[in-house]
Scaffold this motif. Sequence first.
Motif, PDB file in Angstrom:
ATOM      1  N   ARG A 108       0.836  -1.209   0.000  1.00 37.98           N
ATOM      2  CA  ARG A 108       0.000   0.000   0.000  1.00 37.98           C
ATOM      3  C   ARG A 108       0.866   1.252   0.000  1.00 37.98           C
ATOM      4  NH1 ARG A 108      -5.436  -0.704   2.048  1.00 37.98           N
ATOM      5  NH2 ARG A 108      -5.823   1.204   0.925  1.00 37.98           N
ATOM      6  N   VAL A 109       1.986   1.219   0.737  1.00 40.02           N
ATOM      7  CA  VAL A 109       2.921   2.354   0.749  1.00 40.02           C
ATOM      8  C   VAL A 109       3.417   2.601  -0.670  1.00 40.02           C
ATOM      9  CG1 VAL A 109       5.161   3.215   1.561  1.00 40.02           C
ATOM     10  CG2 VAL A 109       3.649   2.011   3.149  1.00 40.02           C
ATOM     11  N   LEU A 110       3.796   1.521  -1.349  1.00 41.75           N
ATOM     12  CA  LEU A 110       4.287   1.657  -2.724  1.00 41.75           C
ATOM     13  C   LEU A 110       3.204   2.189  -3.665  1.00 41.75           C
ATOM     14  CD1 LEU A 110       6.473  -1.572  -3.007  1.00 41.75           C
ATOM     15  CD2 LEU A 110       7.258   0.802  -2.778  1.00 41.75           C
ATOM     16  N   GLU A 111       1.966   1.727  -3.491  1.00 48.28           N
ATOM     17  CA  GLU A 111       0.847   2.239  -4.314  1.00 48.28           C
ATOM     18  C   GLU A 111       0.689   3.745  -4.138  1.00 48.28           C
ATOM     19  OE1 GLU A 111      -2.924   0.335  -3.589  1.00 48.28           O
ATOM     20  OE2 GLU A 111      -1.993  -1.654  -3.636  1.00 48.28           O
ATOM     21  N   ILE A 112       0.731   4.185  -2.896  1.00 48.84           N
ATOM     22  CA  ILE A 112       0.571   5.614  -2.604  1.00 48.84           C
ATOM     23  C   ILE A 112       1.697   6.412  -3.246  1.00 48.84           C
ATOM     24  CG2 ILE A 112       0.698   7.316  -0.722  1.00 48.84           C
ATOM     25  CD1 ILE A 112      -2.025   5.982  -0.965  1.00 48.84           C
ATOM     26  N   MET A 113       2.915   5.907  -3.130  1.00 45.96           N
ATOM     27  CA  MET A 113       4.054   6.623  -3.712  1.00 45.96           C
ATOM     28  C   MET A 113       3.962   6.659  -5.237  1.00 45.96           C
ATOM     29  SD  MET A 113       5.825   7.865  -1.269  1.00 45.96           S
ATOM     30  CE  MET A 113       4.378   8.081  -0.269  1.00 45.96           C
ATOM     31  N   GLU A 114       3.460   5.576  -5.840  1.00 47.18           N
ATOM     32  CA  GLU A 114       3.274   5.554  -7.293  1.00 47.18           C
ATOM     33  C   GLU A 114       2.200   6.554  -7.718  1.00 47.18           C
ATOM     34  OE1 GLU A 114       2.565   1.511  -8.502  1.00 47.18           O
ATOM     35  OE2 GLU A 114       4.541   0.876  -7.788  1.00 47.18           O
ATOM     36  N   ASP A 115       1.098   6.599  -6.970  1.00 51.99           N
ATOM     37  CA  ASP A 115       0.044   7.578  -7.260  1.00 51.99           C
ATOM     38  C   ASP A 115       0.608   8.995  -7.192  1.00 51.99           C
ATOM     39  OD1 ASP A 115      -1.817   5.593  -7.553  1.00 51.99           O
ATOM     40  OD2 ASP A 115      -2.921   6.049  -5.711  1.00 51.99           O
ATOM     41  N   MET A 116       1.408   9.232  -6.160  1.00 54.25           N
ATOM     42  CA  MET A 116       1.997  10.559  -5.977  1.00 54.25           C
ATOM     43  C   MET A 116       2.931  10.899  -7.139  1.00 54.25           C
ATOM     44  SD  MET A 116       3.396  11.766  -2.342  1.00 54.25           S
ATOM     45  CE  MET A 116       4.559  13.084  -2.274  1.00 54.25           C
ATOM     46  N   ALA A 117       3.706   9.923  -7.582  1.00 53.46           N
ATOM     47  CA  ALA A 117       4.624  10.145  -8.708  1.00 53.46           C
ATOM     48  C   ALA A 117       3.841  10.432  -9.993  1.00 53.46           C
ATOM     49  CB  ALA A 117       5.535   8.935  -8.896  1.00 53.46           C
ATOM     50  N   GLN A 118       2.738   9.714 -10.220  1.00 56.34           N
ATOM     51  CA  GLN A 118       1.903   9.953 -11.399  1.00 56.34           C
ATOM     52  C   GLN A 118       1.307  11.354 -11.375  1.00 56.34           C
ATOM     53  OE1 GLN A 118       1.655   8.093 -14.096  1.00 56.34           O
ATOM     54  NE2 GLN A 118       3.071   6.659 -13.157  1.00 56.34           N
ATOM     55  N   LEU A 119       0.860  11.761 -10.211  1.00 53.66           N
ATOM     56  CA  LEU A 119       0.302  13.102 -10.059  1.00 53.66           C
ATOM     57  C   LEU A 119       1.359  14.155 -10.362  1.00 53.66           C
ATOM     58  CD1 LEU A 119      -2.200  14.740  -9.264  1.00 53.66           C
ATOM     59  CD2 LEU A 119      -1.349  14.700  -6.919  1.00 53.66           C
ATOM     60  N   ASP A 120       2.575  13.917  -9.891  1.00 51.41           N
ATOM     61  CA  ASP A 120       3.671  14.855 -10.129  1.00 51.41           C
ATOM     62  C   ASP A 120       3.986  14.950 -11.624  1.00 51.41           C
ATOM     63  OD1 ASP A 120       5.652  16.674  -9.136  1.00 51.41           O
ATOM     64  OD2 ASP A 120       7.163  15.129  -9.573  1.00 51.41           O
ATOM     65  N   LYS A 121       3.976  13.815 -12.322  1.00 51.88           N
ATOM     66  CA  LYS A 121       4.220  13.819 -13.775  1.00 51.88           C
ATOM     67  C   LYS A 121       3.127  14.596 -14.495  1.00 51.88           C
ATOM     68  CE  LYS A 121       6.697   9.464 -14.094  1.00 51.88           C
ATOM     69  NZ  LYS A 121       6.635   8.058 -14.521  1.00 51.88           N
ATOM     70  N   TYR A 122       1.878  14.364 -14.100  1.00 49.64           N
ATOM     71  CA  TYR A 122       0.733  15.068 -14.700  1.00 49.64           C
ATOM     72  C   TYR A 122       0.867  16.568 -14.488  1.00 49.64           C
ATOM     73  CZ  TYR A 122      -3.981  16.899 -15.212  1.00 49.64           C
ATOM     74  OH  TYR A 122      -5.059  17.659 -15.576  1.00 49.64           O
ATOM     75  N   ARG A 123       1.211  16.964 -13.273  1.00 49.10           N
ATOM     76  CA  ARG A 123       1.358  18.391 -12.968  1.00 49.10           C
ATOM     77  C   ARG A 123       2.469  19.016 -13.790  1.00 49.10           C
ATOM     78  NH1 ARG A 123       0.243  18.613  -6.848  1.00 49.10           N
ATOM     79  NH2 ARG A 123      -1.961  19.071  -6.941  1.00 49.10           N
ATOM     80  N   SER A 124       3.574  18.302 -13.940  1.00 50.34           N
ATOM     81  CA  SER A 124       4.705  18.814 -14.727  1.00 50.34           C
ATOM     82  C   SER A 124       4.280  19.068 -16.162  1.00 50.34           C
ATOM     83  CB  SER A 124       5.876  17.841 -14.692  1.00 50.34           C
ATOM     84  OG  SER A 124       6.394  17.746 -13.407  1.00 50.34           O
ATOM     85  N   LYS A 125       3.525  18.119 -16.733  1.00 51.11           N
ATOM     86  CA  LYS A 125       3.049  18.269 -18.115  1.00 51.11           C
ATOM     87  C   LYS A 125       2.100  19.453 -18.252  1.00 51.11           C
ATOM     88  CE  LYS A 125       3.430  13.438 -19.473  1.00 51.11           C
ATOM     89  NZ  LYS A 125       2.689  12.221 -19.804  1.00 51.11           N
ATOM     90  N   THR A 126       1.146  19.578 -17.334  1.00 52.32           N
ATOM     91  CA  THR A 126       0.160  20.659 -17.453  1.00 52.32           C
ATOM     92  C   THR A 126       0.792  22.012 -17.170  1.00 52.32           C
ATOM     93  OG1 THR A 126      -0.585  20.295 -15.176  1.00 52.32           O
ATOM     94  CG2 THR A 126      -1.824  19.207 -16.926  1.00 52.32           C
ATOM     95  N   THR A 127       1.787  22.061 -16.298  1.00 52.82           N
ATOM     96  CA  THR A 127       2.484  23.316 -16.015  1.00 52.82           C
ATOM     97  C   THR A 127       3.268  23.782 -17.235  1.00 52.82           C
ATOM     98  OG1 THR A 127       2.682  22.688 -13.689  1.00 52.82           O
ATOM     99  CG2 THR A 127       4.110  24.459 -14.453  1.00 52.82           C
TER     100      THR A 127
END
Length: 131
Positions: A108-127
């Motif tokens: 579950r820790v790894l899932e959360i960290m992966e979700d966070m990394a995906q969100l960060d990638k999405y934000r980088s693209k939209t920024t």
Amino acid sequence: TEKSDEDLFWRTWSNQATYASRHISKERAMEITKAMARYAKEHDSKLGLYMSSYTNAVVASGMRMERQAEQMFLEALKYQKQYLPERNAAPDYLALAKIYYNRREKDRVLEIMEDMAQLDKYRSKTTKKAK
């Protein structure tokens, strides 16, 4: 601006609940978070729904009510993703990761960290697109 005033309003109320949980009583803190949630629903405030869920989770976590804290952090993330995608969700993700880590739920820790990394990638693209 109106948006920053609303943010300040909810942060102040959230800080009152957090302060109450640490220095007054957990019961008082829970009363404050319930009042926040009621007010947010009555005024259809997406930021208020997010902040009341997040604050409730923080207070529950401080009371060692991890199941409730987990549910409220997940609810806060749902609101954040749906209505406030520009808002930083790192505190929610880190708090969830801590709960899962304490339960020794490494997957579950790894899932959360992966979700966070995906969100960060999405934000980088939209920024980059916005510039």
